[in-house]
Design an enzyme around this catalytic site. Structure first.
Site, PDB file in Angstrom:
ATOM      1  N   CYS A  78      -4.116 -18.840  26.207  1.00 48.26           N
ATOM      2  CA  CYS A  78      -4.127 -17.919  25.071  1.00 48.26           C
ATOM      3  C   CYS A  78      -3.463 -16.589  25.423  1.00 48.26           C
ATOM      4  O   CYS A  78      -2.955 -15.895  24.554  1.00 48.26           O
ATOM      5  CB  CYS A  78      -5.548 -17.693  24.576  1.00 48.26           C
ATOM      6  N   HIS A 474     -11.051 -14.743  25.913  1.00 56.91           N
ATOM      7  CA  HIS A 474     -10.046 -15.328  25.037  1.00 56.91           C
ATOM      8  C   HIS A 474      -9.196 -14.195  24.473  1.00 56.91           C
ATOM      9  O   HIS A 474      -9.679 -13.078  24.335  1.00 56.91           O
ATOM     10  CB  HIS A 474     -10.780 -16.076  23.910  1.00 56.91           C
TER      11      HIS A 474
END
Ligand SMILES: [Zn+2]
Length: 593
Positions: A78, A474
């Site tokens: 990510c 994330h």
């Protein structure tokens, strides 16, 4: 003081081992998907060389601004996706990547309408045999919520903080309330009213749990989890299966630049306006070039930005030196700062210029980006173990050091230093300080001579880190696009978000999501910009009415100027030249260490 990026091993000492094999979990959950990939329509061969804009011979198949693609996550990638999406919608950067090197008009390159890859795509292969599509769209396997990784649950806790959410829909759930009519024109009309370009986006729209309109990752089930929408995005496709390089088409050897250009070009030239890009080859090149990114653990998005932009510039420098070609790409992010060090013993002032590609900003609790930038330019004492070697005294001396921004870049990337080494814990921790950021930013140039002008900047992208510490979590990117307004890019999915959403990540919660990188772009025509801001504010809603408090002024103090006017200056000014660019630092830090 200034440093070239280097791996900070301590940051990753506490990283958890990769919890599970990603492709296995995707396989196990394939029954979430609503439908099998649609068979592809045959393409009109006339499209293969159909020039979109004859005025742009180096971008003959369009400039890519009409595309909305999610990015496949290969497990902890990510950080790559959030940076690539931000750079793609950095319009001037994308244009430069697409248009370089110049195309040979005599030998036009076929448009990359579809990219199937040299090998079958892993996810699509895992779907065989094709799951049933007979209306059991929203059904999921019982117990599937157990396969959700901790990372995913964090994502949800961010975007819907507060009471715990109900479990994902279970098998046989046919609750009408959770259903969305994919053909409901209201959602599209809503968007088209604000951004006419949505009329050209021939896709379905669905409202998700967070009440955002999903563009990529559309499902028929409003209660679909983030993971289900990501899988659905892959199923719907089309997937640009970029497992190979087109470097030879550009007459170049493969580098980070060509891998990035491949991604931008394949998205821009795709026959579809929405889809998924599977940037496998770029990830391979990144891992090959830098061992730090080889582990499958969580990585730092700022370090990746640093690595990517430095390497793109270096690859282009090498190419230009060898061929005589020219590019201005480094000028987009490149600014010049000057550090002035005044020896407290002899009062001699030494000046040193440094190029930068972004600014790393120390944070204080309950403050603003404006304030942090002021602190950045405040005078700092160099004492004790941190003394300065004075060329006049020929010895280590106490000194006062000041940093001034001398030449401001077109794109101002700010790195909020949220990850800090905590002595008492012996490791890096994340700082959840509230640091407000604003829509616009004005930065004054107060270096003497004022060779370069002040600049007004507009916020256009925020990379958000979601998680409790530096070694896990994330990343998502929220980016203002020219045609579609603010979009939230979360790996495979893309959602349209309200502008207010952009200003929710000041750092003090709720949730663990905090702005980590802020991207401001230069406002070239201030009068027009302010008019537009006013007009939009009045035309849309009261919430968006022009808030004059959004205009913050940053003045870079000029405390060392006095001694210079006394003629007591031993300047060591260095003019940056082509060779100097090699020494460019991407971010720097203040203080010790
Ligand atoms: Zn001295």
């Amino acid at each position: 003081m200034f440093r070239k990026w280097k791996a900070d091993k301590s940051k990753r000492d506490t990283a958890p081992p990769p919890s599970e094999n990603d492709s296995d979990s995707l396989k196990a959950d394939y029954t979430h998907v609503e439908s099998a990939p649609a068979p592809e329509d045959p393409l009109d061969p006339a499209l293969e060389y159909a020039v979109v804009d004859p005025a742009q011979p180096n971008m003959p198949y369009g400039d890519g601004s009409d595309k909305v693609f999610g990015m496949e996550n290969f497990g902890y990638t990510c950080y790559i996706a959030s940076i690539l999406q931000t750079l793609y919608y950095t319009t001037s950067f994308r244009h430069q990547i697409l248009a370089f090197p110049e195309r040979d008009a005599a030998h036009p390159r076929k448009r990359k309408l579809r990219v199937h890859g040299h090998k079958p795509h892993a996810f699509l292969s895992s779907l065989a045999p094709t799951p049933s599509t007979n209306g059991s769209a929203a059904a999921s396997t019982p117990g599937s919520s157990g396969s959700t990784t901790p990372q995913n649950s964090k994502v949800r806790s961010l975007f819907k903080p507060g009471p715990p959410q109900s479990a994902p829909s279970t098998a046989g759930n046919t609750d009408r309330d959770s259903k969305t009519d994919l053909n409901n024109p209201e959602l599209q009309n809503l968007l088209v009213a604000k951004y006419p370009e949505y009329a050209n986006l021939d896709i379905h729209y669905s409202l998700n749990q967070q009440r955002n309109i999903t563009l990529v990752g559309v499902t028929d089930n409003q209660a679909a989890t983030s993971e289900q929408r990501k899988r659905q995005a892959l199923v719907r496709g089309p997937i640009i299966n970029l497992d190979h390089s087109y470097a030879d088409q550009y007459g170049m050897s493969e580098t980070i630049f060509t891998a990035l250009k491949d991604v931008f070009e394949c998205v821009t030239e795709n026959v579809s306006k929405v889809g998924i890009v599977s940037a496998q080859q770029l990830v391979e090149v990144v891992k090959k070039e830098n061992e730090m990114f080889r582990s499958s653990m969580h990585q730092d998005a700022h370090e990746f930005l640093n690595f990517l932009v430095n390497n793109v510039i270096e690859a282009l420098d090498n190419y230009c030196n060898a061929t005589g070609a020219e590019t201005d790409i480094h000028r987009l992010f490149e600014g010049l700062l000057t550090s002035e060090t005044k020896c407290l013993s002899c009062e001699t002032v030494s000046t040193r210029d440094e190029l930068f590609l972004d600014l790393s900003i120390d944070l204080q609790p309950n403050t603003s980006i404006t304030h942090c930038l002021k602190m950045f330019s405040q005078s700092e004492m160099l004492t004790e173990s941190n003394k300065f070697y004075c060329e006049s005294c020929h010895s280590l001396q106490e000194a006062a050091k000041t940093i001034k921004l001398k030449k401001l870049p077109k794109i101002l990337a700010l790195h909020l230093k949220r990850f800090k080494y905590a002595e008492e814990l012996g490791r890096n921790v994340k700082l959840f300080y509230r640091v407000e950021y604003t829509k616009t930013l004005r930065i004054f140039n107060t270096t003497e001579g004022s060779e370069y002008a002040d600049k007004m900047y507009e916020l256009y992208a925020v990379v958000v880190h979601i998680g409790g510490g530096p070694s896990h979590g994330h990343y998502v990117a929220i980016v203002k696009t020219d045609r579609f307004g603010w979009l939230l890019f979360d790996d495979e999915t893309v959602e349209c978000v309200d502008e207010n959403f952009v200003y929710r990540f000041f750092g003090d919660g709720p949730g663990l999501a905090t702005a980590y990188l802020l991207f401001y772009r230069e406002v070239e025509n201030e009068d027009e910009f302010i008019d537009r801001l006013l007009y939009n504010g009045l035309a849309t809603s009261e919430n968006e009415e022009l808030d004059t408090s959004a205009y913050h002024r940053v003045s870079v103090p000029d405390v060392a100027a006095e001694s210079e006017t006394n003629g007591d200056v031993a300047a060591e000014k260095e003019k940056p030249d082509k060779q100097e660019r090699k020494k460019r630092v991407f971010g720097f830090k203040l203080g010790k260490g």
